[in-house]
Design an enzyme around this catalytic site. Structure first.
Site, mmCIF file in Angstrom:
data_model
loop_
_atom_site.group_PDB
_atom_site.id
_atom_site.type_symbol
_atom_site.label_atom_id
_atom_site.label_comp_id
_atom_site.label_asym_id
_atom_site.label_seq_id
_atom_site.Cartn_x
_atom_site.Cartn_y
_atom_site.Cartn_z
ATOM 1 N N GLU A 196 0.904 -1.321 0.022
ATOM 2 C CA GLU A 196 -0.089 -0.041 -0.178
ATOM 3 C C GLU A 196 0.904 1.327 0.154
ATOM 4 O O GLU A 196 1.753 1.215 0.822
ATOM 5 C CB GLU A 196 -0.955 0.027 1.161
ATOM 6 C CG GLU A 196 -2.025 -0.763 1.229
ATOM 7 C CD GLU A 196 -2.772 -0.637 2.645
ATOM 8 O OE1 GLU A 196 -3.029 0.425 2.972
ATOM 9 O OE2 GLU A 196 -3.566 -1.591 2.887
HETATM 10 P P1 P53 Z 1 -8.142 5.775 4.246
HETATM 11 C C1 P53 Z 1 -3.021 4.911 8.746
HETATM 12 C C2 P53 Z 1 -4.242 5.122 9.503
HETATM 13 C C3 P53 Z 1 -5.133 4.434 9.161
HETATM 14 C C4 P53 Z 1 -5.324 3.405 8.334
HETATM 15 O O1 P53 Z 1 -6.728 4.888 4.571
HETATM 16 C C5 P53 Z 1 -4.179 3.248 7.720
HETATM 17 C C6 P53 Z 1 -2.995 3.865 7.623
HETATM 18 C C7 P53 Z 1 -2.072 3.802 6.859
HETATM 19 O O2 P53 Z 1 -0.678 3.507 7.765
HETATM 20 O O3 P53 Z 1 -4.289 2.157 6.692
HETATM 21 C C8 P53 Z 1 -4.514 1.850 5.488
HETATM 22 O O4 P53 Z 1 -8.855 5.054 3.287
HETATM 23 C C9 P53 Z 1 -5.623 0.491 5.145
HETATM 24 C C10 P53 Z 1 -6.456 0.685 4.190
HETATM 25 C C11 P53 Z 1 -6.888 1.995 4.120
HETATM 26 C C12 P53 Z 1 -5.713 2.984 3.838
HETATM 27 O O5 P53 Z 1 -4.659 2.691 4.713
HETATM 28 O O6 P53 Z 1 -8.625 5.941 5.552
HETATM 29 O O7 P53 Z 1 -4.872 -0.816 5.268
HETATM 30 O O8 P53 Z 1 -7.523 -0.296 4.172
HETATM 31 O O9 P53 Z 1 -8.136 2.306 3.071
HETATM 32 C C13 P53 Z 1 -6.099 4.309 3.451
HETATM 33 O O10 P53 Z 1 -7.777 6.931 3.505
#
Ligand code: P53
Length: 477
Positions: free
Chosen positions: A375
């Protein structure tokens, strides 16, 4: 000869079942914990409801409707040249309540068909077993991962899907961003990682470590049984890798940052080395925590070390010892302060490409195991121009600068990186806010926060850009 990325470098994209699929009540799927999670927005928390309530919005019910669009979407991934596609399996499609003895065939069939569609284009599925969801019944009736019985049920689910898909899926991961719940003060993180709202527990932190122990053991059991099913399988762990920098060269800040980084390393240490590091045993002793363990858990952990580290990387954070106690939700660590050297996104995520090279190096130095960037990406509000096109130059700039740093880590530092799958390669529902409007995709999905939209797909400017990155193996950016 010019130093280049290996020819088998796995370029692709990433999503998670609940954020993209929709079809929340189709194919015999049971209610999942995200089906009772409302949509929020930046600054407005998502709410966990007792069942589904009239008049509230639950974006995950429909998400991007990948459940009905996956053939067309995969054709678009193929057009970009994806070598792999990371998604997860919704546990509640396979075991609707979580505790049945037999799996739901319609759920298995959906993934069979979807994986076949990927393989038709030589796109390797990369599958996370637990990505922020579980059957709701396991939370209401069992208390989520607090309960050791859930460990056995998860292993049953994992065994069923690994056996079923062993010839279609080579790359697996156990728990997505397992370390997010270390930030137990933010209810959403514990709820999605393990079905437990830690703030409601008598001793939240101790409870969080108990939950983690169950997941560490489950992960190790799954790695071991997966290798027994098929020794060719590669089963990794997955860590949210937000590095915590010392705010200054004040030795107190440096020490504070080192301690803070244990919140990341604990997870790599247990998953990759197979035992609890000294600093955590000391912390439990100091705080008087009693983590219940079975006699052979230590053996299981040692025998189930993960094959690779999957990581997400979006941002870095800085911590200052003087600010201890002023935690921000995103960093998950008390004492976070804005870093004056980097800019932040509209959601306050601090953009730091060099930090990606930094984390790749610290992880590789510590474990000497392959890393998979599963990611990375830029959530933004995309506005269509008068021709109906999205010129997402900001996204291209973000991804380009991160790929550049990844290349330095691979080509100059010698870090082994298996692949790169940007988050939300097709627009999907944001995890933290439940919004559609926080978009990450190369592919635009016509769906809005107010529920309007047709689910029509269109290519953004970044679509062609990424196609060129992949076809040149990262040479043309
Ligand atoms: P969205 C930080 C905080 C919260 C979620 O997030 C996170 C992170 C990254 O370190 O994780 C991920 O959609 C997760 C996904 C998610 C993506 O970040 O809130 O593994 O499921 O969608 C992006 O912008």
């Amino acid at each position: 000869m010019k130093n280049k990325l290996p020819n088998d470098f796995m370029w692709g994209g990433a999503v998670a079942a609940h954020q993209v699929e929709g079809g929340w009540d189709q194919g015999g799927k049971g209610l999942s914990i995200v089906d009772v999670l409302t949509s929020g927005s930046h600054g407005v928390d998502r709410v966990i409801t007792d069942g589904i309530k009239e008049g509230l919005r639950y974006a995950n019910h429909e998400a991007a409707d990948f459940y009905h669009h996956y053939r067309d979407d995969i054709a678009l991934f193929a057009e970009m040249g994806f070598k792999c596609f990371r998604t997860s399996i919704a546990w509640s499609r396979i075991f609707p309540q979580g505790d049945e003895l037999e799996p739901n065939e319609a759920g298995l069939k959906f993934y069979d068909d979807m994986f076949d569609e990927l393989l038709k284009y030589n796109i390797q599925p990369v599958v996370t077993l637990s990505h922020f969801e579980m059957p709701n019944h396991l939370v209401t009736e069992y208390g989520g991962w607090k309960n050791r019985k859930v460990l056995d049920l998860f292993v049953r689910f994992s065994e069923v899907v690994i056996k079923r898909f062993e010839h279609k899926v080579k790359y697996w991961m156990t728990f997505n961003e397992i370390n997010n719940q270390r930030n137990w003060k933010t209810p959403l993180f514990g709820y999605c990682c393990s079905g437990v709202v830690f703030t409601e527990e008598e001793n939240p932190e101790e409870c969080m470590y108990q939950v983690l122990h169950h997941q560490f053991v489950a992960s190790a059991q799954v790695v071991k049984l997966g290798h027994n099913i098929n020794p060719n399988l590669q089963i990794g762990c997955m860590i949210a890798m937000v590095p915590l920098y010392a705010y200054s060269c004040n030795p107190d800040d440096v020490m504070y940052a080192q301690e803070a980084m244990r919140e990341r390393f604990l997870f790599g240490d247990v998953h990759m080395r197979g035992y609890y590091p000294s600093y955590i045993l000391k912390e439990w002793q100091r705080k008087g925590y009693q983590i219940a363990m079975h006699a052979d858990d230590e053996k299981i952990l040692r025998e189930g070390c993960a094959d690779y580290i999957g990581l997400s990387y979006y941002m870095s954070n800085a911590v200052s010892s003087a600010e201890a106690g002023s935690g921000s939700a995103l960093s998950g660590f008390e004492g976070s302060v804005p870093n004056p050297y980097v800019k932040a996104s509209d959601w306050g995520w601090q953009i730091d490409p060099v930090g990606l090279r930094y984390v790749l190096n610290i992880l590789y130095e510590r474990y000497q195991k392959p890393l998979f960037i599963v990611e990375n990406g830029f959530g933004a509000i995309d506005v269509k121009d008068s021709k109906g096109e999205v010129n997402d130059d900001y996204r291209i700039a973000y991804l380009r600068s991160h790929i550049e740093q990844m290349k330095i880590a691979v080509l100059d530092d010698g870090v082994e990186v298996m692949g790169y799958t940007p988050w939300g390669c097709i627009d999907c529902v944001s995890f933290t806010t439940g919004q559609y409007s926080k978009r990450y995709g190369f592919i635009y999905v016509d769906k809005n926060d107010d529920g309007t939209g047709t689910f029509a797909r269109s290519k953004k400017k970044s679509f062609d850009w990424y196609r060129q990155v992949i076809s040149s193996n990262g040479e043309m950016m």
